[in-house]
Motif scaffolding. Sequence first.
Motif, PDB file in Angstrom:
ATOM      1  N   SER A   1       0.847  -1.076  -0.007  1.00 53.17           N
ATOM      2  CA  SER A   1       0.125   0.011  -0.018  1.00 53.17           C
ATOM      3  C   SER A   1       0.625   1.291   0.030  1.00 53.17           C
ATOM      4  N   ASP A   2       0.509   2.154  -0.775  1.00 58.70           N
ATOM      5  CA  ASP A   2       1.043   3.483  -0.739  1.00 58.70           C
ATOM      6  C   ASP A   2       0.349   4.756  -0.436  1.00 58.70           C
ATOM      7  N   PHE A   3      -1.043   4.412   0.242  1.00 58.03           N
ATOM      8  CA  PHE A   3      -1.700   5.259   0.954  1.00 58.03           C
ATOM      9  C   PHE A   3      -0.731   5.758   2.077  1.00 58.03           C
ATOM     10  N   CYS A   4      -0.623   7.253   2.481  1.00 54.94           N
ATOM     11  CA  CYS A   4       0.149   7.669   3.670  1.00 54.94           C
ATOM     12  C   CYS A   4      -0.553   9.096   3.901  1.00 54.94           C
ATOM     13  N   VAL A   5      -0.531   9.294   5.270  1.00 55.40           N
ATOM     14  CA  VAL A   5      -1.021  10.332   5.907  1.00 55.40           C
ATOM     15  C   VAL A   5       0.172  11.170   6.105  1.00 55.40           C
ATOM     16  N   ASN A   6       1.394  10.777   6.158  1.00 53.56           N
ATOM     17  CA  ASN A   6       2.724  11.619   6.575  1.00 53.56           C
ATOM     18  C   ASN A   6       2.972  12.423   5.423  1.00 53.56           C
ATOM     19  N   ASN A   7       3.839  13.283   5.745  1.00 52.82           N
ATOM     20  CA  ASN A   7       4.645  14.361   4.655  1.00 52.82           C
ATOM     21  C   ASN A   7       5.938  14.387   4.950  1.00 52.82           C
ATOM     22  N   CYS A   8       6.671  13.192   5.186  1.00 53.09           N
ATOM     23  CA  CYS A   8       8.002  12.978   5.215  1.00 53.09           C
ATOM     24  C   CYS A   8       8.647  13.438   4.109  1.00 53.09           C
ATOM     25  N   VAL A   9       9.675  14.248   4.575  1.00 54.98           N
ATOM     26  CA  VAL A   9      10.279  15.312   3.094  1.00 54.98           C
ATOM     27  C   VAL A   9      11.019  14.494   2.184  1.00 54.98           C
ATOM     28  N   TYR A  10      11.560  13.315   2.805  1.00 47.92           N
ATOM     29  CA  TYR A  10      12.580  12.388   1.812  1.00 47.92           C
ATOM     30  C   TYR A  10      11.759  11.240   1.208  1.00 47.92           C
ATOM     31  N   CYS A  11      10.497  11.044   1.271  1.00 50.38           N
ATOM     32  CA  CYS A  11      10.030   9.950   1.025  1.00 50.38           C
ATOM     33  C   CYS A  11       8.820  10.052  -0.319  1.00 50.38           C
ATOM     34  N   GLY A  12       8.963   9.270  -1.135  1.00 50.45           N
ATOM     35  CA  GLY A  12       8.183   9.173  -2.443  1.00 50.45           C
ATOM     36  C   GLY A  12       6.835   8.948  -2.182  1.00 50.45           C
TER      37      GLY A  12
ATOM     38  N   ARG B   1      20.818   4.856   2.424  1.00 52.60           N
ATOM     39  CA  ARG B   1      21.017   6.078   2.231  1.00 52.60           C
ATOM     40  C   ARG B   1      20.056   6.566   1.276  1.00 52.60           C
ATOM     41  N   ILE B   2      19.657   7.909   1.671  1.00 55.65           N
ATOM     42  CA  ILE B   2      18.680   8.700   0.873  1.00 55.65           C
ATOM     43  C   ILE B   2      18.834   8.758  -0.628  1.00 55.65           C
ATOM     44  N   ARG B   3      17.705   8.244  -1.383  1.00 58.85           N
ATOM     45  CA  ARG B   3      17.867   8.214  -2.588  1.00 58.85           C
ATOM     46  C   ARG B   3      16.791   9.167  -3.279  1.00 58.85           C
ATOM     47  N   GLN B   4      17.119   9.459  -4.460  1.00 59.36           N
ATOM     48  CA  GLN B   4      15.910  10.307  -5.285  1.00 59.36           C
ATOM     49  C   GLN B   4      14.709   9.478  -5.285  1.00 59.36           C
ATOM     50  N   ALA B   5      13.721  10.286  -5.163  1.00 59.54           N
ATOM     51  CA  ALA B   5      12.215   9.835  -5.237  1.00 59.54           C
ATOM     52  C   ALA B   5      11.343  10.688  -5.627  1.00 59.54           C
ATOM     53  N   GLU B   6      10.084  10.462  -5.948  1.00 57.07           N
ATOM     54  CA  GLU B   6       8.865  11.131  -6.480  1.00 57.07           C
ATOM     55  C   GLU B   6       8.862  12.413  -5.558  1.00 57.07           C
ATOM     56  N   GLY B   7       9.031  13.539  -5.996  1.00 57.29           N
ATOM     57  CA  GLY B   7       9.003  14.902  -5.240  1.00 57.29           C
ATOM     58  C   GLY B   7      10.138  15.103  -4.185  1.00 57.29           C
ATOM     59  N   VAL B   8      11.311  14.289  -4.548  1.00 54.85           N
ATOM     60  CA  VAL B   8      12.449  14.411  -3.854  1.00 54.85           C
ATOM     61  C   VAL B   8      13.962  14.783  -4.564  1.00 54.85           C
ATOM     62  N   THR B   9      14.313  15.841  -4.217  1.00 53.91           N
ATOM     63  CA  THR B   9      15.698  16.062  -4.832  1.00 53.91           C
ATOM     64  C   THR B   9      16.784  16.218  -3.752  1.00 53.91           C
ATOM     65  N   LEU B  10      17.870  15.589  -4.225  1.00 58.06           N
ATOM     66  CA  LEU B  10      19.002  15.224  -3.350  1.00 58.06           C
ATOM     67  C   LEU B  10      19.775  16.597  -2.835  1.00 58.06           C
ATOM     68  N   GLU B  11      19.727  17.522  -3.623  1.00 60.56           N
ATOM     69  CA  GLU B  11      20.226  18.879  -3.528  1.00 60.56           C
ATOM     70  C   GLU B  11      19.848  19.420  -2.157  1.00 60.56           C
ATOM     71  N   ASN B  12      18.569  19.122  -1.677  1.00 64.08           N
ATOM     72  CA  ASN B  12      18.051  19.803  -0.497  1.00 64.08           C
ATOM     73  C   ASN B  12      18.590  19.151   0.723  1.00 64.08           C
ATOM     74  N   PHE B  13      19.609  18.472   0.654  1.00 63.46           N
ATOM     75  CA  PHE B  13      20.032  17.612   1.882  1.00 63.46           C
ATOM     76  C   PHE B  13      21.554  17.683   2.026  1.00 63.46           C
TER      77      PHE B  13
END
Length: 458
Positions: free
Chosen positions: A81-92, A265-277
């Motif tokens: 399931s990819d339903f999620c109520v969280n807004n974790c900055v690093y997660c697709g 290690r953090i990886r690129q994901a939907e809506g996640v760009t690594l330059e922000n880390f």
Amino acid sequence: MYINHEEVCRLLEDGKNATRDDVLKILNKAREKNGISHRDIAVLLQLEDKELLNEMFKVAGEIKKSIYGRRVVLFAPLYISDFCVNNCVYCGYKKCNTFKRRKLTQDEIIEEVKILEKMGHKRLALELGEDPVNAPIEYVLESLDTIYKTQNENGNIRRVNVNIAATTVENYKKLKEANIGTYILFQETYHKPTYEIMHPHSLKSSYEYHLNAFDRAMEGGIEDVGGGVLFGLADPKFEVLSLMMHNEHLEKKFGVGFHTISVPRIRQAEGVTLENFPHLLSDEMFKKVVAIIRIAVPFTGIIMSTREDEEMRRDALKFGVTQVSSGSSTGVGGYKQREEGKSIEQFKTSDERTPLEVLNWLLDEGYIPSYCTACYRKGRTGETFMGLAKSGEIQNMCEPNALMTLMEYALDYGDKETCEKAEKLVNEEIIKINNEAIRKFVIEGIVKLKEGKRDIYI
């Protein structure tokens, strides 16, 4: 609070003042496989001298080899399931990402499980986003029951580790009753200010509730828990030392610490760009982290996923890692959709090889690929497992089981080349077994496997 931020920072600062002799004493102590102190860990984390770093990698490799031999455990994730109520900055999967969400029906889970079993997998890691309405604990429990009951041509999934959001003691009791393997949860980051920035407007926002999840899990009867952080969110030195403090807390309170530690290690994901880390780890720092964890907790399994590429996984297996995933998909329904289309992935993977390709690679590298799940099914968990591991007795179970599960894989899924490689290795290893009863058991087990019998392990 057992993660004392001021103490972590003080130890790391003090670790900068260590001498060469201090480092060598720590490494000599590490060879005894009794772990090292928090200050010792801080010293190694601050280490920059190349000669001493090479010595540290050598010691970590010696420790790994003496405990785990050449065994490498294989598994795969299953996202339901990819339903999620969280807004974790690093997660697709974060809530603010606008894509069509889905969760698998039980029939769809059966399809995914059959595909995974045809790949040869016997051990899965169940994954899903946090959504109490769309994916409640009842859905997780029903899915676990479906996975365990799904029969395929050559057997079924024998162990399901579960990576779901922090929950209540009562829900952990339900997971225990559902016969899960290890309960896995990443703190993501132990640095509280960073944790709060990374989890805005989320059920996951409470640092303390998330941190104490393993206490509740163990109170609920779950004996094996797996920790980890998402490296790249905060200073990796702070993370490693805090992770070890968390392990010590569990050992003091429950008699046993982490069964496994994951090192994503953090990886690129939907809506996640690594330059922000700003705390992304170089490959060299990442290897250093893996080696220090191996030295600090010699008997804890270290897991590396397909986030890392073949080269990194090759290096990390030499001095720390004991479990790797293979053929992974990080999308819901992703195994079926590989041929039909594209699913939204939680993160990008780097090692795209098939399970058979990974197995042959491990054989070529001199390892014994293992699909064993016997400890979980035989009740060797928690303190019992760690007691056997620290005494060395577990070797008499792990190596024979690894050899037989390798042969089982070769017979059920291997091509001619794989079968020949596996049989050659198994025969060579049988000769090396000193215990006559165990050698006889393995030989008889191989015969039974060739006769079509399964699940015959110690």
